[in-house]
Design a protein around this motif. Structure first.
Motif, PDB file in Angstrom:
ATOM      1  N   ILE A  30       0.835  -1.207   0.000  1.00 56.89           N
ATOM      2  CA  ILE A  30       0.000   0.000   0.000  1.00 56.89           C
ATOM      3  C   ILE A  30       0.865   1.250   0.000  1.00 56.89           C
ATOM      4  CG2 ILE A  30      -1.615   1.352   1.412  1.00 56.89           C
ATOM      5  CD1 ILE A  30      -2.916  -1.315   2.227  1.00 56.89           C
ATOM      6  N   ARG A  31       1.965   1.246   0.802  1.00 55.84           N
ATOM      7  CA  ARG A  31       2.863   2.405   0.826  1.00 55.84           C
ATOM      8  C   ARG A  31       3.467   2.662  -0.551  1.00 55.84           C
ATOM      9  NH1 ARG A  31       4.953   0.010   5.758  1.00 55.84           N
ATOM     10  NH2 ARG A  31       4.162   1.118   7.601  1.00 55.84           N
ATOM     11  N   ASP A  32       3.781   1.579  -1.267  1.00 52.43           N
ATOM     12  CA  ASP A  32       4.430   1.720  -2.567  1.00 52.43           C
ATOM     13  C   ASP A  32       3.442   1.825  -3.729  1.00 52.43           C
ATOM     14  OD1 ASP A  32       6.776   1.453  -1.164  1.00 52.43           O
ATOM     15  OD2 ASP A  32       6.941  -0.715  -1.518  1.00 52.43           O
ATOM     16  N   CYS A  33       2.160   1.765  -3.430  1.00 55.11           N
ATOM     17  CA  CYS A  33       1.149   1.741  -4.499  1.00 55.11           C
ATOM     18  C   CYS A  33       1.139   3.080  -5.258  1.00 55.11           C
ATOM     19  CB  CYS A  33      -0.239   1.473  -3.900  1.00 55.11           C
ATOM     20  SG  CYS A  33      -1.562   1.472  -5.129  1.00 55.11           S
ATOM     21  N   PRO A  34       1.371   3.052  -6.582  1.00 55.46           N
ATOM     22  CA  PRO A  34       1.365   4.303  -7.355  1.00 55.46           C
ATOM     23  C   PRO A  34      -0.031   4.715  -7.807  1.00 55.46           C
ATOM     24  CG  PRO A  34       1.991   2.486  -8.775  1.00 55.46           C
ATOM     25  CD  PRO A  34       1.750   1.885  -7.414  1.00 55.46           C
ATOM     26  N   ALA A  82      -1.735 -11.768  24.332  1.00 54.32           N
ATOM     27  CA  ALA A  82      -1.685 -10.316  24.524  1.00 54.32           C
ATOM     28  C   ALA A  82      -0.654  -9.677  23.599  1.00 54.32           C
ATOM     29  CB  ALA A  82      -1.367 -10.001  25.987  1.00 54.32           C
ATOM     30  N   SER A  83       0.485 -10.355  23.440  1.00 59.26           N
ATOM     31  CA  SER A  83       1.522  -9.841  22.546  1.00 59.26           C
ATOM     32  C   SER A  83       1.017  -9.774  21.099  1.00 59.26           C
ATOM     33  CB  SER A  83       2.762 -10.727  22.645  1.00 59.26           C
ATOM     34  OG  SER A  83       3.733 -10.305  21.706  1.00 59.26           O
ATOM     35  N   GLN A  84       0.311 -10.826  20.675  1.00 55.19           N
ATOM     36  CA  GLN A  84      -0.217 -10.854  19.311  1.00 55.19           C
ATOM     37  C   GLN A  84      -1.305  -9.784  19.103  1.00 55.19           C
ATOM     38  OE1 GLN A  84       1.075 -12.365  16.884  1.00 55.19           O
ATOM     39  NE2 GLN A  84       2.484 -13.712  18.034  1.00 55.19           N
ATOM     40  N   ARG A  85      -2.096  -9.533  20.153  1.00 55.27           N
ATOM     41  CA  ARG A  85      -3.107  -8.470  20.036  1.00 55.27           C
ATOM     42  C   ARG A  85      -2.446  -7.099  19.887  1.00 55.27           C
ATOM     43  NH1 ARG A  85      -8.262  -9.172  20.303  1.00 55.27           N
ATOM     44  NH2 ARG A  85      -9.189 -11.110  21.095  1.00 55.27           N
ATOM     45  N   ARG A  86      -1.378  -6.865  20.678  1.00 55.00           N
ATOM     46  CA  ARG A  86      -0.666  -5.597  20.549  1.00 55.00           C
ATOM     47  C   ARG A  86      -0.060  -5.459  19.158  1.00 55.00           C
ATOM     48  NH1 ARG A  86       0.880  -6.976  25.881  1.00 55.00           N
ATOM     49  NH2 ARG A  86       2.861  -7.840  25.121  1.00 55.00           N
ATOM     50  N   GLN A  87       0.456  -6.573  18.633  1.00 59.23           N
ATOM     51  CA  GLN A  87       1.037  -6.539  17.297  1.00 59.23           C
ATOM     52  C   GLN A  87      -0.042  -6.253  16.241  1.00 59.23           C
ATOM     53  OE1 GLN A  87       4.342  -6.769  16.614  1.00 59.23           O
ATOM     54  NE2 GLN A  87       3.748  -6.252  14.518  1.00 59.23           N
ATOM     55  N   MET A  88      -1.227  -6.822  16.459  1.00 58.16           N
ATOM     56  CA  MET A  88      -2.314  -6.578  15.516  1.00 58.16           C
ATOM     57  C   MET A  88      -2.727  -5.106  15.525  1.00 58.16           C
ATOM     58  SD  MET A  88      -6.030  -8.478  15.242  1.00 58.16           S
ATOM     59  CE  MET A  88      -6.618  -7.785  16.800  1.00 58.16           C
ATOM     60  N   LEU A  89      -2.797  -4.524  16.737  1.00 57.43           N
ATOM     61  CA  LEU A  89      -3.125  -3.104  16.840  1.00 57.43           C
ATOM     62  C   LEU A  89      -2.061  -2.240  16.170  1.00 57.43           C
ATOM     63  CD1 LEU A  89      -4.448  -2.957  20.530  1.00 57.43           C
ATOM     64  CD2 LEU A  89      -5.789  -2.831  18.430  1.00 57.43           C
ATOM     65  N   ARG A  96      -3.410   2.241   8.634  1.00 55.15           N
ATOM     66  CA  ARG A  96      -4.055   3.548   8.458  1.00 55.15           C
ATOM     67  C   ARG A  96      -3.062   4.586   7.931  1.00 55.15           C
ATOM     68  NH1 ARG A  96      -6.829   1.977  13.269  1.00 55.15           N
ATOM     69  NH2 ARG A  96      -5.278   3.012  14.563  1.00 55.15           N
ATOM     70  N   LYS A  97      -1.858   4.589   8.496  1.00 59.39           N
ATOM     71  CA  LYS A  97      -0.856   5.557   8.037  1.00 59.39           C
ATOM     72  C   LYS A  97      -0.471   5.307   6.577  1.00 59.39           C
ATOM     73  CE  LYS A  97       1.219   6.395  12.580  1.00 59.39           C
ATOM     74  NZ  LYS A  97       2.459   6.265  13.407  1.00 59.39           N
ATOM     75  N   ALA A  98      -0.329   4.029   6.214  1.00 57.84           N
ATOM     76  CA  ALA A  98       0.018   3.709   4.823  1.00 57.84           C
ATOM     77  C   ALA A  98      -1.087   4.158   3.873  1.00 57.84           C
ATOM     78  CB  ALA A  98       0.266   2.204   4.688  1.00 57.84           C
ATOM     79  N   ASN A  99      -2.334   3.975   4.296  1.00 60.12           N
ATOM     80  CA  ASN A  99      -3.462   4.428   3.467  1.00 60.12           C
ATOM     81  C   ASN A  99      -3.445   5.932   3.259  1.00 60.12           C
ATOM     82  OD1 ASN A  99      -5.793   2.706   2.374  1.00 60.12           O
ATOM     83  ND2 ASN A  99      -5.257   1.650   4.272  1.00 60.12           N
TER      84      ASN A  99
END
Length: 230
Positions: A30-34, A82-89, A96-99
């Motif tokens: 998404i970041r590289d999407c032209p 809990a670690s995986q949930r934090r990673q998902m967040l 969102r930032k890439a979008n």
């Protein structure tokens, strides 16, 4: 039984890691999407699908933690969850930032394309404007000539109408004079009729009085001859 549970936990953990890596790769895409916007929408659709699968596997991992017999195993799996949930967040934030960055880049590119295309469009518009002005000028000239012809015809029609009105006015005046004469004649005839009517009434009254006088005389004579003693 415990061994089978451990296998399920490891498989679930591996799937979580796989979905996490796939999501990270899609975010980079998404970041590289032209562009265009359709390509961005396709990437976002894939990311949503991966997040749904990741969320389900994390829920499965939480369920496995509750099913553990040993407290230490349960706490270890819960910590991993809990670690995986934090990673998902964190991935969601990065998504969102890439979008935002991708949309901004696509918008800037579209603006530049519009500006570049706008210059060529301006040249075409100027040429079209000149041609339109020439055509408009020709149309205006033709319209003016047509209006001039129409005005000339209107003037001629007005002159004819004035002549007709003058003739009609004379005719009306003559008719009015004749009407006045006829009115005078009618008034005179009315007076004569009224006079003859009065005379006829007088004649009838005189005739009635004469007849009455005649009858009275006859009666008087008859009375004297037939009844002299009365």
């Amino acid at each position: 039984m415990a061994s089978s549970m451990d296998v399920h936990v490891r498989i679930c953990g591996q799937e979580i890691i796989k979905y996490d890596l796939e999501i990270k790769a899609l975010i980079q895409d998404i970041r590289d999407c032209p562009g265009p916007q359709s390509a961005l929408r396709e990437f976002n659709s894939q990311v949503k699908e991966k997040f749904n699968k990741l969320r389900l596997r994390i829920q499965d991992l939480e369920q496995m933690a509750r099913e553990q017999d040993r407290e230490t195993d349960r706490q270890a799996i819960q910590a991993e969850t809990a670690s995986q949930r934090r990673q998902m967040l964190s991935n969601q934030t990065a998504w969102r930032k890439a979008n935002l960055a991708c949309k901004l880049a696509i918008d800037n590119m579209e603006k530049e394309m519009l500006l570049c295309g706008g210059e060529n469009q301006t040249t075409r518009q100027r040429k079209a404007t000149k041609e339109s002005l020439v055509e408009t000028s020709s149309d205006i000239t033709e319209s003016l000539m047509s209006i001039s012809r129409m005005m000339s015809e209107q003037v001629k029609q007005s002159e004819d109408a004035i002549g007709t009105l003058a003739t009609s006015s004379r005719t009306v005046q003559e008719t009015n004079e004749e009407f006045k004469n006829m009115t005078g004649t009618i008034h005179l005839g009315r007076k004569l009729i009224l006079k003859y009517n009065r005379r006829e009434l007088t004649d009838k009254l005189l005739i009635f009085l004469a007849v009455a006088l005649f009858l009275a005389t006859v009666l008087y004579i008859l009375k004297k001859r037939l009844f002299p003693f009365i």
